[in-house]
Enzyme design. Structure first.
Site, PDB file in Angstrom:
ATOM      1  CG  HIS A   1      -3.636   3.072   1.340  1.00 46.43           C
ATOM      2  ND1 HIS A   1      -3.756   2.579   0.174  1.00 46.43           N
ATOM      3  CD2 HIS A   1      -4.099   2.066   2.257  1.00 46.43           C
ATOM      4  CE1 HIS A   1      -4.486   1.268   0.208  1.00 46.43           C
ATOM      5  NE2 HIS A   1      -4.486   0.962   1.415  1.00 46.43           N
TER       6      HIS A   1
ATOM      7  CG  ASN B   1      -7.363  -1.199   0.012  1.00 51.35           C
ATOM      8  OD1 ASN B   1      -6.303  -0.896  -0.881  1.00 51.35           O
ATOM      9  ND2 ASN B   1      -7.267  -1.368   1.216  1.00 51.35           N
TER      10      ASN B   1
ATOM     11  CB  CYS C   1      -0.966  -0.067   1.027  1.00 48.61           C
ATOM     12  SG  CYS C   1      -2.025  -1.369   1.184  1.00 48.61           S
TER      13      CYS C   1
END
Length: 205
Positions: free
Chosen positions: A130, A161, A5
């Site tokens: 993020h 995501n 990430c």
């Protein structure tokens, strides 16, 4: 670079440093993930969040740098909080631990990132963390001393995501939607798998 990430922010920093060192004049930085190949669709705590995606930026040498120093690191005690575990190879996470870290520790890291750029939170036009989930993004943004008109990325509601792809995807979609002011000062902050984090302030085109 395998930093999950935070991978895009890690790669952006390495590319920037390579240009500063004279190793290249232009660099293509890509954040891409195919989380569908690692998703356990019986795990409702993760499968409703994850998605596939890719985004990229081109960096090139300039007289006036538009990328400021990176702040990066790892959190060893959270190494098992976000993982792709053998033998299944499935993505899993302890959402409560990650949320707790994001609300407790990420604000301080964001402040270090802004300070490393020689700026203050009031100078930030756009905050692009993020895109894990809104339950994390919204309170994180509220905990920072951002201006009321600072734009906060919320592309997770569209793209999900996508791990290393979330920051460049958010930049691209916000540009397409006309949400990014010209030459905006943006705070980027990636964090997750590993457990790793990386962030920098950038001047957007």
């Amino acid at each position: 670079m395998g930093a999950a990430c935070s991978g895009f922010s890690h790669a952006l920093a390495v590319a920037d440093q390579g240009i500063r060192a004279g190793a290249s004049r232009a660099t293509l930085v890509i954040g891409a993930e195919k989380l569908s190949a690692k998703t356990d669709y019986t795990d409702r705590t993760t499968c409703i969040l994850t998605a596939d995606g890719a985004g990229a930026v081109v960096l090139r040498a300039a007289d006036e740098p538009a990328i400021f120093p990176v702040v990066w690191g790892t959190v060893p005690e959270l190494v098992d909080a976000v993982t792709i575990s053998p033998p299944s190879g499935s993505f899993s996470q302890d959402g409560r631990q990650v949320l707790g870290w994001a609300l407790r520790e990420a604000p301080g890291i964001a402040e270090r990132v802004v300070a490393a750029a020689g700026l203050q939170m009031a100078d930030i036009d756009v905050f692009i963390p993020h895109q894990a989930n809104l339950r994390m993004i919204e309170p994180l943004a509220e905990s920072l001393d951002l201006r009321e008109d600072t734009i906060v990325a919320d592309d997770v509601t569209t793209s999900g995501n996508t791990s290393a792809a979330t920051i460049p995807l958010a930049i691209s979609r916000m540009r397409e939607a006309g949400r990014l002011p010209a030459s905006a000062t943006a705070l980027l902050l990636g964090f997750g798998g590993g457990f790793s984090y990386a962030g920098q302030v950038v001047r957007l085109p």
